[in-house]
Design an enzyme around this catalytic site. Structure first.
Site, PDB file in Angstrom:
ATOM      1  N   VAL A  14      -5.130   1.597  -9.013  1.00  0.00           N
ATOM      2  CA  VAL A  14      -6.298   0.732  -8.748  1.00  0.00           C
ATOM      3  C   VAL A  14      -7.597   1.458  -9.105  1.00  0.00           C
ATOM      4  O   VAL A  14      -8.534   0.856  -9.655  1.00  0.00           O
ATOM      5  CB  VAL A  14      -6.307   0.273  -7.267  1.00  0.00           C
ATOM      6  CG1 VAL A  14      -7.456  -0.692  -7.021  1.00  0.00           C
ATOM      7  CG2 VAL A  14      -4.975  -0.390  -6.894  1.00  0.00           C
ATOM      8  N   ARG A  45      -6.005  14.172  -6.262  1.00  0.00           N
ATOM      9  CA  ARG A  45      -5.199  15.318  -5.809  1.00  0.00           C
ATOM     10  C   ARG A  45      -5.084  16.336  -6.936  1.00  0.00           C
ATOM     11  O   ARG A  45      -5.238  17.514  -6.734  1.00  0.00           O
ATOM     12  CB  ARG A  45      -3.787  14.814  -5.454  1.00  0.00           C
ATOM     13  CG  ARG A  45      -3.432  14.976  -4.017  1.00  0.00           C
ATOM     14  CD  ARG A  45      -2.062  14.425  -3.712  1.00  0.00           C
ATOM     15  NE  ARG A  45      -1.683  13.284  -4.530  1.00  0.00           N
ATOM     16  CZ  ARG A  45      -0.952  12.277  -4.103  1.00  0.00           C
ATOM     17  NH1 ARG A  45      -0.511  12.256  -2.871  1.00  0.00           N
ATOM     18  NH2 ARG A  45      -0.633  11.277  -4.896  1.00  0.00           N
ATOM     19  N   LYS A 105      -4.718  -2.234   2.843  1.00  0.00           N
ATOM     20  CA  LYS A 105      -4.395  -3.221   3.900  1.00  0.00           C
ATOM     21  C   LYS A 105      -3.818  -2.580   5.136  1.00  0.00           C
ATOM     22  O   LYS A 105      -4.051  -3.042   6.253  1.00  0.00           O
ATOM     23  CB  LYS A 105      -3.459  -4.316   3.384  1.00  0.00           C
ATOM     24  CG  LYS A 105      -2.275  -3.805   2.570  1.00  0.00           C
ATOM     25  CD  LYS A 105      -2.662  -3.709   1.126  1.00  0.00           C
ATOM     26  CE  LYS A 105      -1.726  -2.810   0.358  1.00  0.00           C
ATOM     27  NZ  LYS A 105      -1.257  -3.349  -0.876  1.00  0.00           N
ATOM     28  N   GLY A 134      -4.100  -9.139  -4.108  1.00  0.00           N
ATOM     29  CA  GLY A 134      -4.537  -8.527  -5.372  1.00  0.00           C
ATOM     30  C   GLY A 134      -5.839  -9.139  -5.861  1.00  0.00           C
ATOM     31  O   GLY A 134      -6.878  -9.006  -5.221  1.00  0.00           O
ATOM     32  N   ILE A 136      -6.704 -12.305  -6.149  1.00  0.00           N
ATOM     33  CA  ILE A 136      -7.085 -13.625  -5.622  1.00  0.00           C
ATOM     34  C   ILE A 136      -8.213 -13.434  -4.601  1.00  0.00           C
ATOM     35  O   ILE A 136      -8.124 -12.576  -3.740  1.00  0.00           O
ATOM     36  CB  ILE A 136      -5.896 -14.299  -4.894  1.00  0.00           C
ATOM     37  CG1 ILE A 136      -4.651 -14.322  -5.777  1.00  0.00           C
ATOM     38  CG2 ILE A 136      -6.264 -15.699  -4.420  1.00  0.00           C
ATOM     39  CD1 ILE A 136      -3.393 -14.788  -5.043  1.00  0.00           C
ATOM     40  N   GLY A 187       3.327  -0.120 -11.403  1.00  0.00           N
ATOM     41  CA  GLY A 187       2.221   0.173 -10.471  1.00  0.00           C
ATOM     42  C   GLY A 187       2.041  -0.885  -9.401  1.00  0.00           C
ATOM     43  O   GLY A 187       1.002  -0.929  -8.744  1.00  0.00           O
ATOM     44  N   GLU A 190       4.072  -0.036  -3.306  1.00  0.00           N
ATOM     45  CA  GLU A 190       3.366   0.913  -2.461  1.00  0.00           C
ATOM     46  C   GLU A 190       3.939   2.310  -2.698  1.00  0.00           C
ATOM     47  O   GLU A 190       5.060   2.454  -3.197  1.00  0.00           O
ATOM     48  CB  GLU A 190       3.551   0.537  -0.987  1.00  0.00           C
ATOM     49  CG  GLU A 190       2.868  -0.766  -0.608  1.00  0.00           C
ATOM     50  CD  GLU A 190       1.381  -0.765  -0.927  1.00  0.00           C
ATOM     51  OE1 GLU A 190       0.647   0.051  -0.355  1.00  0.00           O
ATOM     52  OE2 GLU A 190       0.955  -1.581  -1.767  1.00  0.00           O
ATOM     53  N   ASP A 201       4.202  -4.366   4.229  1.00  0.00           N
ATOM     54  CA  ASP A 201       2.971  -4.644   3.479  1.00  0.00           C
ATOM     55  C   ASP A 201       2.529  -6.091   3.700  1.00  0.00           C
ATOM     56  O   ASP A 201       1.341  -6.364   3.938  1.00  0.00           O
ATOM     57  CB  ASP A 201       3.231  -4.369   1.988  1.00  0.00           C
ATOM     58  CG  ASP A 201       2.018  -4.663   1.132  1.00  0.00           C
ATOM     59  OD1 ASP A 201       1.058  -3.881   1.166  1.00  0.00           O
ATOM     60  OD2 ASP A 201       2.027  -5.702   0.433  1.00  0.00           O
ATOM     61  N   LYS A 205      -0.959  -7.622   5.508  1.00  0.00           N
ATOM     62  CA  LYS A 205      -1.838  -8.634   4.898  1.00  0.00           C
ATOM     63  C   LYS A 205      -1.951  -9.869   5.790  1.00  0.00           C
ATOM     64  O   LYS A 205      -3.035 -10.452   5.933  1.00  0.00           O
ATOM     65  CB  LYS A 205      -1.300  -9.003   3.505  1.00  0.00           C
ATOM     66  CG  LYS A 205      -1.410  -7.838   2.513  1.00  0.00           C
ATOM     67  CD  LYS A 205      -0.588  -8.100   1.271  1.00  0.00           C
ATOM     68  CE  LYS A 205      -0.769  -6.991   0.252  1.00  0.00           C
ATOM     69  NZ  LYS A 205       0.220  -7.046  -0.838  1.00  0.00           N
TER      70      LYS A 205
HETATM   71  P1  NAP Z   1      -1.852   5.414  -6.431  1.00  0.00           P
HETATM   72  O1  NAP Z   1      -1.644   4.971  -7.829  1.00  0.00           O
HETATM   73  O2  NAP Z   1      -0.786   6.188  -5.776  1.00  0.00           O
HETATM   74  O3  NAP Z   1      -3.210   6.263  -6.399  1.00  0.00           O
HETATM   75  C1  NAP Z   1      -3.600   7.036  -5.309  1.00  0.00           C
HETATM   76  C2  NAP Z   1      -4.724   7.953  -5.737  1.00  0.00           C
HETATM   77  O4  NAP Z   1      -5.179   8.687  -4.602  1.00  0.00           O
HETATM   78  C3  NAP Z   1      -4.299   8.992  -6.787  1.00  0.00           C
HETATM   79  O5  NAP Z   1      -5.299   9.094  -7.766  1.00  0.00           O
HETATM   80  C4  NAP Z   1      -4.204  10.288  -5.990  1.00  0.00           C
HETATM   81  O6  NAP Z   1      -4.558  11.434  -6.752  1.00  0.00           O
HETATM   82  C5  NAP Z   1      -5.282  10.061  -4.939  1.00  0.00           C
HETATM   83  N1  NAP Z   1      -5.052  10.841  -3.737  1.00  0.00           N
HETATM   84  C6  NAP Z   1      -4.013  10.761  -2.873  1.00  0.00           C
HETATM   85  N2  NAP Z   1      -4.157  11.662  -1.878  1.00  0.00           N
HETATM   86  C7  NAP Z   1      -5.307  12.313  -2.106  1.00  0.00           C
HETATM   87  C8  NAP Z   1      -6.006  13.355  -1.434  1.00  0.00           C
HETATM   88  N3  NAP Z   1      -5.516  13.901  -0.332  1.00  0.00           N
HETATM   89  N4  NAP Z   1      -7.165  13.775  -1.950  1.00  0.00           N
HETATM   90  C9  NAP Z   1      -7.665  13.231  -3.091  1.00  0.00           C
HETATM   91  N5  NAP Z   1      -7.057  12.241  -3.764  1.00  0.00           N
HETATM   92  C10 NAP Z   1      -5.885  11.788  -3.279  1.00  0.00           C
HETATM   93  O7  NAP Z   1      -2.164   4.178  -5.487  1.00  0.00           O
HETATM   94  P2  NAP Z   1      -2.688   2.739  -5.888  1.00  0.00           P
HETATM   95  O8  NAP Z   1      -1.536   1.904  -6.310  1.00  0.00           O
HETATM   96  O9  NAP Z   1      -3.864   2.840  -6.799  1.00  0.00           O
HETATM   97  O10 NAP Z   1      -3.128   2.151  -4.458  1.00  0.00           O
HETATM   98  C11 NAP Z   1      -4.332   2.561  -3.839  1.00  0.00           C
HETATM   99  C12 NAP Z   1      -4.600   1.656  -2.658  1.00  0.00           C
HETATM  100  O11 NAP Z   1      -4.741   0.313  -3.113  1.00  0.00           O
HETATM  101  C13 NAP Z   1      -3.488   1.611  -1.596  1.00  0.00           C
HETATM  102  O12 NAP Z   1      -4.066   1.425  -0.327  1.00  0.00           O
HETATM  103  C14 NAP Z   1      -2.697   0.375  -1.976  1.00  0.00           C
HETATM  104  O13 NAP Z   1      -2.015  -0.190  -0.890  1.00  0.00           O
HETATM  105  C15 NAP Z   1      -3.816  -0.530  -2.439  1.00  0.00           C
HETATM  106  N6  NAP Z   1      -3.437  -1.591  -3.373  1.00  0.00           N
HETATM  107  C16 NAP Z   1      -2.684  -1.308  -4.459  1.00  0.00           C
HETATM  108  C17 NAP Z   1      -2.385  -2.318  -5.355  1.00  0.00           C
HETATM  109  C18 NAP Z   1      -1.564  -2.073  -6.575  1.00  0.00           C
HETATM  110  O14 NAP Z   1      -1.255  -3.033  -7.291  1.00  0.00           O
HETATM  111  N7  NAP Z   1      -1.193  -0.835  -6.877  1.00  0.00           N
HETATM  112  C19 NAP Z   1      -2.886  -3.624  -5.128  1.00  0.00           C
HETATM  113  C20 NAP Z   1      -3.661  -3.874  -3.996  1.00  0.00           C
HETATM  114  C21 NAP Z   1      -3.940  -2.849  -3.123  1.00  0.00           C
HETATM  115  P3  NAP Z   1      -3.655  11.918  -8.009  1.00  0.00           P
HETATM  116  O15 NAP Z   1      -3.760  10.830  -9.013  1.00  0.00           O
HETATM  117  O16 NAP Z   1      -4.281  13.177  -8.471  1.00  0.00           O
HETATM  118  O17 NAP Z   1      -2.268  12.068  -7.474  1.00  0.00           O
HETATM  119  N1  HSE Z   2       2.503  -3.273  -3.159  1.00  0.00           N
HETATM  120  C1  HSE Z   2       1.655  -4.393  -3.076  1.00  0.00           C
HETATM  121  C2  HSE Z   2       2.372  -5.613  -3.610  1.00  0.00           C
HETATM  122  C3  HSE Z   2       0.396  -4.145  -3.862  1.00  0.00           C
HETATM  123  O1  HSE Z   2       3.372  -5.451  -4.310  1.00  0.00           O
HETATM  124  O2  HSE Z   2       1.947  -6.733  -3.325  1.00  0.00           O
HETATM  125  C4  HSE Z   2      -0.625  -5.253  -3.712  1.00  0.00           C
HETATM  126  O3  HSE Z   2      -1.141  -5.290  -2.434  1.00  0.00           O
END
Ligand code: NAP
Ligand code: HSE
Length: 436
Positions: A14, A45, A105, A134, A136, A187, A190, A201, A205
């Site tokens: 994201v 990280r 969430k 997402g 919406i 991607g 979770e 999850d 929501k």
């Molecule tokens: P992700 O791809 O796993 O990204 C997490 C990011 O956080 C990575 O860049 C990671 O760094 C960084 N990070 C983790 N721990 C850290 C720390 N201690 N210090 C600094 N940086 C740190 O996760 P994501 O899918 O983008 O999701 C992020 C959030 O959005 C979550 O709450 C998820 O539930 C929500 N979300 C996701 C989606 C989706 O479609 N993916 C949709 C809606 C909501 P590195 O890259 O260096 O490892």
């Molecule tokens: N893991 C979540 C899903 C990301 O699949 O709906 C969006 O919130």
């Protein structure tokens, strides 16, 4: 006017999507927000990791608090996930007088009450459109677009990964674990995919949606949760034969005695629009007393669809940077002092119809035994289907659709049915909603 500096905490799926959308649509976004928006700092990280977005002019750090404490940054965007470090980050940002945007969430569902009260005190905004559905705009629709309505119920496909798995299992007969691996690679899933598969999850929501719909505090622990991992291919096929689709739904319903909050696989008549929402798409059906049923549909997960919601929040916050905090849209739609406390009903007191599948011995009188139990408990049967006529004395699946009944009554019926010598093993139970 000076650009607004944004600090990103997290540059994963994201986070990178957000940087890409902000860069690509820079001019349109500036015309909407009234100021240009730039990501100046980001915490990750692993700073050496290759990223899918352009990082020029973004200072990277491995210390999220370096971003949160930077006096030049006005908006913190929390995109690391989880609920302990993210809570610290968000509360510290609020204490520092910064506005926060988050897609998290779990954080909002579990710690939202504390977060919003801290934000209220500091006069800052915590925006979380990307936390549900997402791309919406369901939070905005519920909080603002439907503000004139008394919301009666809502039902949504609110986990993209789960819907992707169910759709592929039904249409392509693919294996559960194979489809989950693809959702992770895209991607959608979770960090811990059991959150998607076990319904956690979706429960996060639903907690958020129910709070905004009914004006109640966030109460994640009161949601009844079932995931999709116990679903069997046979039930997917029998449901199809009966004219239904199985979808994993989050349902929040206002009834006379209180509020039902439940997440579980559900049979929906196949003619409903929402029954035809497949793949990673999400849809939320909301019934308001004035507007009637409304349906919100779009991509429920993925980099840019989610970034679309994150950026919309950043634009909203930028517009309100100069507005009076007391005149902003309340975090949970209702004024903080006006949240209600209706009872959240245990699932045993909820009422719905049921699909049941049992294995019974093909012998005269068995169906009569089964139907007598329903009759004694005053549960009406909508239809009965015996699959395979089978040889005399062989074990055959019997599928029963009931009419609406209280769940505790159905529980009693299942106990009685499973005691019958002619019924083998556990009975499969899936709730049915007509969503009229
Ligand atoms: P992700 O791809 O796993 O990204 C997490 C990011 O956080 C990575 O860049 C990671 O760094 C960084 N990070 C983790 N721990 C850290 C720390 N201690 N210090 C600094 N940086 C740190 O996760 P994501 O899918 O983008 O999701 C992020 C959030 O959005 C979550 O709450 C998820 O539930 C929500 N979300 C996701 C989606 C989706 O479609 N993916 C949709 C809606 C909501 P590195 O890259 O260096 O490892
Ligand atoms: N893991 C979540 C899903 C990301 O699949 O709906 C969006 O919130």
């Amino acid at each position: 006017m000076k650009p607004v500096n944004v600090g990103l905490v997290g540059l994963g799926t994201v986070g990178c999507g957000t940087v890409s959308v902000l860069r690509r649509n820079e001019n349109e976004i500036c015309r909407r927000a009234g100021r240009s928006i730039q990501v100046s700092h980001a915490a990750v990280r692993d700073p050496q990791k290759e990223r899918s977005c352009d990082l020029s002019d973004i200072t990277l750090t491995t210390d999220p608090f370096e971003v949160v404490d930077n006096p030049e940054i006005e908006i913190i965007v929390e995109l690391i996930g989880g609920e302990s470090l993210s809570l610290e980050i968000v509360l510290r940002a609020i204490r520092n007088g910064k506005h926060v945007v988050t897609a998290n969430k779990a954080l909002i569902a579990i710690h939202g009450n504390e977060i919003f009260s801290a934000a209220q005190e500091q006069g800052v905004t915590v925006a979380f459109e990307a936390a549900v559905g997402g791309g919406i705009s369901i939070i905005k629709a519920l909080r603002e677009g439907l503000a004139g309505n008394c919301i009666e119920w809502l039902a949504g496909i609110i986990n993209g990964t789960g819907n992707f798995i169910l759709s592929e299992m039904r249409d392509a007969k693919r294996d559960f674990s194979d489809v989950l691996a693809e959702a992770q690679a895209r991607g959608y899933a979770e960090a811990d995919p059991s959150f998607d598969v076990d319904g956690i999850d979706a429960a996060h929501k639903l907690t958020i949606l129910a709070s905004i719909a009914f004006g109640i505090p966030l109460q994640y622990n009161q949601v009844y949760v079932e995931g999709i991992s116990a679903l069997e291919q046979d039930d997917v096929e029998y449901a199809t034969e009966l004219g239904y689709r199985i979808k994993h739904l989050g349902i929040a319903k206002r009834v006379d005695e209180g509020i039902e909050l439940r997440v579980h696989p559900t049979l929906i008549p196949e003619r409903r629009l929402i029954a035809n929402v497949d793949g990673v798409m999400n849809a939320i059906l909301v019934k308001g007393d004035a507007v009637g049923p409304t349906l919100y549909y779009g991509a429920g997960a993925g980099a840019e669809p989610t970034a679309s919601a994150v950026v919309a929040d950043i634009v909203d916050v930028t517009r309100t940077l100069t507005s009076d905090p007391h005149n902003r849209v309340p975090h949970l739609a209702f004024q903080p002092g006006s949240l209600g406390s209706p009872e959240i009903l245990p699932v045993e007191r909820s009422e719905t119809a049921y699909y049941l599948r049992m294995n019974a011995v093909n012998r005269p009188g068995v169906l009569a035994e089964v139907t007598r139990i329903f009759g004694d408990l005053k549960i009406s049967i909508e239809s009965i289907l015996q699959k395979d006529r089978g040889d005399h004395e062989s074990v055959v699946p019997i599928i029963i659709l009931t009419q609406h009944t209280k769940e505790f009554r159905l529980d009693q019926a299942l106990v009685e049915l499973e005691k019958l010598d002619n019924v083998n093993g556990k009975i499969v139970r899936i709730r049915v909603e007509t969503l009229k």
